[in-house]
Design an enzyme around this catalytic site. Structure first.
Site, PDB file in Angstrom:
ATOM      1  N   HIS A 136      86.801  -0.638   5.764  1.00 55.31           N
ATOM      2  CA  HIS A 136      86.316  -0.526   7.145  1.00 55.31           C
ATOM      3  C   HIS A 136      86.719   0.796   7.800  1.00 55.31           C
ATOM      4  CE1 HIS A 136      86.592  -5.252   7.387  1.00 55.31           C
ATOM      5  NE2 HIS A 136      85.595  -4.841   6.624  1.00 55.31           N
ATOM      6  N   GLU A 142      69.137  10.247   2.796  1.00 54.63           N
ATOM      7  CA  GLU A 142      70.176   9.387   2.207  1.00 54.63           C
ATOM      8  C   GLU A 142      70.643   9.964   0.871  1.00 54.63           C
ATOM      9  OE1 GLU A 142      72.069   6.560   2.931  1.00 54.63           O
ATOM     10  OE2 GLU A 142      72.862   7.125   0.972  1.00 54.63           O
ATOM     11  N   GLY A 163      76.371   0.683   3.787  1.00 51.19           N
ATOM     12  CA  GLY A 163      77.355  -0.362   3.524  1.00 51.19           C
ATOM     13  C   GLY A 163      76.754  -1.754   3.398  1.00 51.19           C
ATOM     14  N   GLY A 222      79.700   4.354  12.677  1.00 55.48           N
ATOM     15  CA  GLY A 222      81.061   3.860  12.834  1.00 55.48           C
ATOM     16  C   GLY A 222      82.076   4.920  13.214  1.00 55.48           C
ATOM     17  N   TYR A 238      74.047   1.179   9.101  1.00 53.89           N
ATOM     18  CA  TYR A 238      73.728   0.426  10.323  1.00 53.89           C
ATOM     19  C   TYR A 238      73.269   1.344  11.457  1.00 53.89           C
ATOM     20  CZ  TYR A 238      75.603  -3.473   7.793  1.00 53.89           C
ATOM     21  OH  TYR A 238      75.785  -4.438   6.841  1.00 53.89           O
ATOM     22  N   GLY A 239      74.075   2.357  11.769  1.00 54.44           N
ATOM     23  CA  GLY A 239      73.725   3.238  12.881  1.00 54.44           C
ATOM     24  C   GLY A 239      72.396   3.934  12.640  1.00 54.44           C
ATOM     25  N   ASN A 292      85.614  -7.789  11.372  1.00 56.40           N
ATOM     26  CA  ASN A 292      84.764  -6.949  10.522  1.00 56.40           C
ATOM     27  C   ASN A 292      83.804  -6.142  11.413  1.00 56.40           C
ATOM     28  OD1 ASN A 292      85.417  -9.713   9.573  1.00 56.40           O
ATOM     29  ND2 ASN A 292      84.998  -8.801   7.599  1.00 56.40           N
ATOM     30  N   GLU A 328      90.487 -12.818   6.586  1.00 55.48           N
ATOM     31  CA  GLU A 328      89.294 -13.413   5.981  1.00 55.48           C
ATOM     32  C   GLU A 328      89.732 -14.163   4.729  1.00 55.48           C
ATOM     33  OE1 GLU A 328      86.615 -10.107   5.314  1.00 55.48           O
ATOM     34  OE2 GLU A 328      86.156 -10.820   3.305  1.00 55.48           O
ATOM     35  N   GLY A 363      80.265  -7.846   2.340  1.00 56.32           N
ATOM     36  CA  GLY A 363      80.227  -9.301   2.277  1.00 56.32           C
ATOM     37  C   GLY A 363      79.299  -9.925   3.296  1.00 56.32           C
ATOM     38  N   MET A 366      79.734 -10.352   6.388  1.00 58.21           N
ATOM     39  CA  MET A 366      80.398 -11.088   7.480  1.00 58.21           C
ATOM     40  C   MET A 366      80.050 -10.408   8.798  1.00 58.21           C
ATOM     41  SD  MET A 366      84.105 -11.894   5.800  1.00 58.21           S
ATOM     42  CE  MET A 366      84.679 -13.055   7.019  1.00 58.21           C
TER      43      MET A 366
HETATM   44  P1  FAE Z   1      77.349   3.320   6.400  1.00 56.32           P
HETATM   45  O1  FAE Z   1      76.826   1.943   6.339  1.00 56.32           O
HETATM   46  O2  FAE Z   1      78.502   3.703   5.548  1.00 56.32           O
HETATM   47  O3  FAE Z   1      76.123   4.295   6.085  1.00 56.32           O
HETATM   48  C1  FAE Z   1      76.265   5.678   5.935  1.00 56.32           C
HETATM   49  C2  FAE Z   1      75.215   6.171   4.946  1.00 56.32           C
HETATM   50  O4  FAE Z   1      75.160   7.599   4.997  1.00 56.32           O
HETATM   51  C3  FAE Z   1      75.510   5.792   3.502  1.00 56.32           C
HETATM   52  O5  FAE Z   1      74.362   5.195   2.927  1.00 56.32           O
HETATM   53  C4  FAE Z   1      75.838   7.146   2.835  1.00 56.32           C
HETATM   54  O6  FAE Z   1      75.476   7.201   1.470  1.00 56.32           O
HETATM   55  C5  FAE Z   1      75.039   8.113   3.675  1.00 56.32           C
HETATM   56  N1  FAE Z   1      75.572   9.485   3.686  1.00 56.32           N
HETATM   57  C6  FAE Z   1      76.854   9.873   3.814  1.00 56.32           C
HETATM   58  N2  FAE Z   1      76.953  11.222   3.841  1.00 56.32           N
HETATM   59  C7  FAE Z   1      75.670  11.701   3.716  1.00 56.32           C
HETATM   60  C8  FAE Z   1      75.115  13.021   3.683  1.00 56.32           C
HETATM   61  N3  FAE Z   1      75.882  14.126   3.797  1.00 56.32           N
HETATM   62  N4  FAE Z   1      73.780  13.133   3.532  1.00 56.32           N
HETATM   63  C9  FAE Z   1      72.990  12.018   3.422  1.00 56.32           C
HETATM   64  N5  FAE Z   1      73.476  10.753   3.449  1.00 56.32           N
HETATM   65  C10 FAE Z   1      74.804  10.598   3.616  1.00 56.32           C
HETATM   66  O7  FAE Z   1      77.762   3.725   7.895  1.00 56.32           O
HETATM   67  N6  FAE Z   1      81.739  -4.944   7.446  1.00 56.32           N
HETATM   68  C11 FAE Z   1      81.492  -6.112   8.074  1.00 56.32           C
HETATM   69  O8  FAE Z   1      81.260  -6.126   9.291  1.00 56.32           O
HETATM   70  N7  FAE Z   1      81.478  -7.292   7.378  1.00 56.32           N
HETATM   71  C12 FAE Z   1      81.746  -7.339   6.032  1.00 56.32           C
HETATM   72  O9  FAE Z   1      81.708  -8.414   5.423  1.00 56.32           O
HETATM   73  C13 FAE Z   1      82.053  -6.127   5.373  1.00 56.32           C
HETATM   74  N8  FAE Z   1      82.397  -6.119   4.052  1.00 56.32           N
HETATM   75  C14 FAE Z   1      82.565  -4.919   3.421  1.00 56.32           C
HETATM   76  C15 FAE Z   1      82.806  -4.915   2.045  1.00 56.32           C
HETATM   77  C16 FAE Z   1      82.892  -3.711   1.365  1.00 56.32           C
HETATM   78  C17 FAE Z   1      83.166  -3.697  -0.110  1.00 56.32           C
HETATM   79  C18 FAE Z   1      82.719  -2.485   2.063  1.00 56.32           C
HETATM   80  C19 FAE Z   1      82.778  -1.159   1.344  1.00 56.32           C
HETATM   81  C20 FAE Z   1      82.493  -2.489   3.433  1.00 56.32           C
HETATM   82  C21 FAE Z   1      82.423  -3.691   4.114  1.00 56.32           C
HETATM   83  N9  FAE Z   1      82.180  -3.727   5.477  1.00 56.32           N
HETATM   84  C22 FAE Z   1      81.993  -4.923   6.127  1.00 56.32           C
HETATM   85  C23 FAE Z   1      82.116  -2.490   6.286  1.00 56.32           C
HETATM   86  C24 FAE Z   1      80.687  -2.080   6.672  1.00 56.32           C
HETATM   87  O10 FAE Z   1      79.844  -2.105   5.539  1.00 56.32           O
HETATM   88  C25 FAE Z   1      80.722  -0.685   7.305  1.00 56.32           C
HETATM   89  O11 FAE Z   1      81.548  -0.760   8.453  1.00 56.32           O
HETATM   90  C26 FAE Z   1      79.354  -0.185   7.708  1.00 56.32           C
HETATM   91  O12 FAE Z   1      78.494  -0.099   6.598  1.00 56.32           O
HETATM   92  C27 FAE Z   1      79.440   1.173   8.389  1.00 56.32           C
HETATM   93  O13 FAE Z   1      78.174   1.456   8.944  1.00 56.32           O
HETATM   94  P2  FAE Z   1      77.754   2.932   9.298  1.00 56.32           P
HETATM   95  O14 FAE Z   1      76.388   2.902   9.871  1.00 56.32           O
HETATM   96  O15 FAE Z   1      78.837   3.572  10.089  1.00 56.32           O
END
Ligand code: FAE
Length: 544
Positions: free
Chosen positions: A485, A82, A156, A513, A62-63, A523, A400, A161, A163
């Site tokens: 989370h 990535e 993520g 995050g 997201y960020g 969420n 949830e 999900g 949400m």
């Molecule tokens: P994120 O989306 O984790 O992205 C970070 C990216 O950086 C990833 O693609 C990594 O592979 C990549 N990365 C990491 N280290 C490196 C590196 N050294 N070099 C290159 N790439 C790298 O971060 N949240 C909701 O609000 N609603 C939901 O319904 C919900 N359901 C969820 C269900 C599951 C099963 C999971 C696992 C999470 C869920 N979440 C939900 C949480 C949400 O997906 C999470 O808070 C966000 O994705 C975090 O966003 P960021 O941008 O912080």
């Protein structure tokens, strides 16, 4: 998958035996092969060794996606790095993503055995062997907690999900104390929801469709115990789900697709922010590239070291590039691990002592309840949750109402609770192992369990029902070993200034995050997106 891999896991139907000894049934496993959806993205051109880029974004969640889009719109060329795969090419079954009921090589990040969050059923373990592969879901294990994260272009958003919940305004001051709430609720939350494509289920359809019977049971029981029941917005295409239910479109949410990717209806970042960012012509994505170091470059800017990996996780090339600006968007765990390592090992020694601190699990805890035989939750369950039980103010828990999309009647209600757990952990560098440790302890989940019980003890008493004890082990009620989370580790206005600028290093930013100190009361991804929108607007206005 660009590096196509023929190693597909063995197909076997799991049989779940009820405690009485009778066969309850087999999970309905779809052998149906459908046409893959059109690839969302063109092939990515990976970054070249020795390249110089104006802006480098680490991570595509997201960020990172917000940052890339807004920088590109401001005329800045952006490289997104990535570590996961592109997830733009179907496998031999015609699908990009595999199903939760039939995990294969695509399911887990570099594991030889699945590690399902709900890893038992009727007391039997359900994890299975899989080929090692750069799959989509990482179950990253620290000593006291397993942190689930998406790996691939979209972060993520690929596995979650969907949400899409905006916290209640009265809770915001506790979530991000240094941020102006008026600006967030008037400008950045609406901007984030629009960018993400957030929508809400049609209440009339909810009342009639078979696939939300489980949620209607959840509503009835919550209301009978006096708890507020709320519909929760989602980024799933609700019109598409109606077509799935009507049998006029290939099934995705209704086929149990969620944890290992969703082939049709979910608006992941690949379809929203990243698609828009790419359409500017200024954004390039390098999948299967992992950033390992960032340090000041002699001539200004930063030197970034990147390992290119193959689908076995092996490094095939190491690239050194320079960037004028580097945005850490590797997620709470990814960004925190990088910053803690870079500070401790001398690449960025001037980072302040707040780096690595303030990490929380958003109070996640799971549980199931056993319903009476006359209160079935349905064999067809949409994998996309759409509602919750709000007991935040009175009991510190928002639960949830989650699906159990096994394809069979389970007579179970399943919940993921977000709780006001006050415990915060710290990431530290372990020189002996060359790894970053996290100080979270399993016992720190007890406040979350107590808060979740404020809802479910009451519902059980009212309904004359009990907790399920067969979903997380042998006679284990609480799923208290994990979080979906992760939040914090580079907290806003502590490790960074009030807009994510890393103290001591002009041109280095955190935008994911890890800025949020451990809890969002709901969420988290709408808040992560809205905060990124706020911060990048300020950075573009003042730093470029
Ligand atoms: P994120 O989306 O984790 O992205 C970070 C990216 O950086 C990833 O693609 C990594 O592979 C990549 N990365 C990491 N280290 C490196 C590196 N050294 N070099 C290159 N790439 C790298 O971060 N949240 C909701 O609000 N609603 C939901 O319904 C919900 N359901 C969820 C269900 C599951 C099963 C999971 C696992 C999470 C869920 N979440 C939900 C949480 C949400 O997906 C999470 O808070 C966000 O994705 C975090 O966003 P960021 O941008 O912080």
């Amino acid at each position: 998958m660009s590096d196509s891999d023929p190693r597909i896991g063995p197909v076997s139907r799991r049989r779940f035996i009820v405690g009485t000894g009778s066969i309850l049934g087999a999970a309905a496993l779809s052998g149906r092969v459908t046409a893959a959806r059109a690839a969302a993205l063109p092939a990515a051109a990976p970054i070249a060794d020795g390249a110089h880029v104006p802006a480098l974004v680490i991570g595509t969640g997201y960020g990172g996606s917000v940052a890339a889009l807004r920088l590109a719109e401001a005329g800045v060329d952006v490289q997104m790095i990535e570590m996961g795969m592109a997830w733009d090419t179907p496998g031999s079954d015609g699908k990009i993503f595999c199903n939760t009921r039939e995990p294969d090589y695509r399911s887990y990040w570099l594991r030889t055995r699945t590690k399902a969050p709900l890893n038992y059923f009727l007391g039997f373990p359900i994890d299975r062997s899989i080929p090692r592969y750069t799959g989509i879901l990482d179950a990253e294990e620290f000593s006291g907690i397993t942190v689930y994260q998406g790996r691939g272009v979209g972060g993520g958003s690929l596995v979650n999900g969907g949400m899409a919940v905006t916290p209640k305004r009265e809770n915001f001051a506790a979530i991000l104390p240094s941020v102006n709430a008026d600006e967030m609720y008037d400008t950045y939350y609406p901007r984030a929801r629009a960018g993400l494509g957030v929508g809400t289920i049609d209440p009339a359809w909810f009342d009639s469709t078979a696939c939300y019977q489980y949620a209607r049971v959840g509503r009835k029981q919550a209301q009978r115990s006096g708890f507020p029941f709320v519909f929760v917005p989602d980024v799933y295409d609700w019109d598409y789900m109606k077509q799935e239910a009507a049998g006029t479109a290939p099934q995705s949410a209704l086929a149990g697709e969620i944890l290992y990717g969703n082939n049709y209806g979910k608006k992941s970042l690949q379809k929203t922010y990243i698609a828009q960012a790419r359409a500017t012509g200024r954004v390039t994505v390098s999948p299967l590239h992992k950033v390992t170091s960032v340090a000041p470059a002699a001539g200004g800017g930063y030197t970034v070291v990147i390992d290119q990996i193959n689908t076995n996780g092996d490094t095939t090339a190491t690239k050194t590039v320079t960037a004028d600006k580097v945005l850490f968007a590797a997620g709470s765990v990814g960004t925190s691990k990088l910053l803690v390592k870079l500070k401790a090992t001398g690449a960025l020694p001037g980072l302040n002592d707040e780096v690595g601190k303030g990490w929380g699990d958003n109070g996640n805890v799971m549980c199931g309840r056993a319903n009476h035989l006359w209160d079935p939750t349905g064999s067809l369950q949409s994998a996309i949750p759409c509602c919750g039980i709000d007991n935040w103010a009175a009991g510190g828990a928002f639960a949830e109402v989650a699906p159990l999309p096994t394809g069979i009647e389970t007579y179970a209600s399943f919940y993921l609770s977000i709780t006001k757990n006050p415990n915060r952990a710290q990431f530290t560098w372990n020189a002996a192992t060359g790894q970053v440790d996290l100080s979270w302890q399993t016992s720190w989940k007890q406040p979350s369990i107590d808060m979740a019980k404020s809802i479910f003890d009451k519902i059980n008493a009212k309904e004359g029902t009990i907790y399920r004890t067969d979903l997380f082990g042998v006679y284990k009620i609480w799923g208290d070993h994990l979080t979906y989370h992760p939040l914090g580790g580079a907290v806003l206005n502590k490790a960074t200034d009030n807009y994510g600028r890393l103290a001591g290093y002009p041109g280095l930013y955190v935008i994911d995050g890890s800025l949020i100190p451990g809890n969002t009361s709901v969420n988290p991804f709408v808040t992560i997106t809205a905060l990124a929108e706020r911060n990048i607007e300020k950075i573009i206005a003042t730093d470029l």
